[in-house]
Scaffold this motif. Sequence first.
Motif: not given
Length: 358
Positions: A323, A326, A336
């Motif tokens: 995560h 991103f 996200v």
Amino acid sequence: MLYIWLYPFHAQFSFLNVFRYQSFRIIYAAVTAFLIAFVLAPWVIRKLQEIKLGQQVRDDGPKRHLAKSGTPTMGGILIIFAVTLSTLLWADISRPHIWLVLGATLGFCAIGFVDDYLKFIKARSKGLSASQKFTAQIAVALIVAVVLYCMPEYNTKLSVPFFKSFTPDLGWFYVVFAIIVIVGSSNAVNLTDGLDGLAIGPIMITALAYTVVAYVTGHRLMSEYLLIPHIEGAGELAVFTAAILGSSLGFLWFNTYPASVFMGDVGSLPLGAALGTVAVISKHELLLLMVGGVFVIEAVSVIFQVVSFKSRGKRIFLMAPIHHHFEMKGWEEPKVVVRLWIIAILLALLSLSTLKLR
């Protein structure tokens, strides 16, 4: 406890007959847990602020995360309290499975509490060492696995999604396998807990999916129709998972972006262990890989990153868990989170379809 206390009087008071139905108790376990978490959250947040239990943000992470420094953490105590109280109120506590899953949850909660206590109160930046944490987790999971293994009505056969006749018997190795599932699930959820609302969303989705799984596993006719193992009393686990869903919803109100509180290890470790234990007891261990696919992706991204860096000196991702990768690519945090929630929902739907596709 309400079931044990009130249902015996259903002959005198007919309306108490509703306590006989698991579906009724499942719904009200979720509602009760939600109300407990939602009502107590402001008070808990104030208390955490008063004792200065603020989040410490990594310097090497996305710079916008620095604004989160000082946000109250260890809010997971509230989730576990709501889950425990609601389960005790609405579940049939004469069933050993309830005590087993509560024991696993509270055991991992204690580990998370000590870890957070050392980090945030004693100012030991890393809390428990990795070896200390894993040893404690394995010890708790071992107790759960051995107790389950010793239950005369329990078997060590593995239920494989999409296959109705392929059920390999693991024998004594099932104890090791159960430990891997519980400890792995606990740490995978812990690694996912890095953005506002990120972990709690898939936790709710996974809990909802296993509410369905536990209910049909404990229902003799439904389990026979779906050709899945029938576990006597496992339906009460649906009350427990519904409580996880409800308390997580209440917590999400305050954990959504921008978060007013974080759950900390005291929340993420026991919630992951709870889901892993439910998967083991309900004989749908491998299904957890699919239902909790987001947790698996997050954990695998960390493993790949570490292995790649140590073996080649190169990173696969800009930052792990994925995560953060991103985020580093420019995605806004809510984007996200919501996209990973969407993936979690799709994986849960696919997982539930395997109950019929055999």
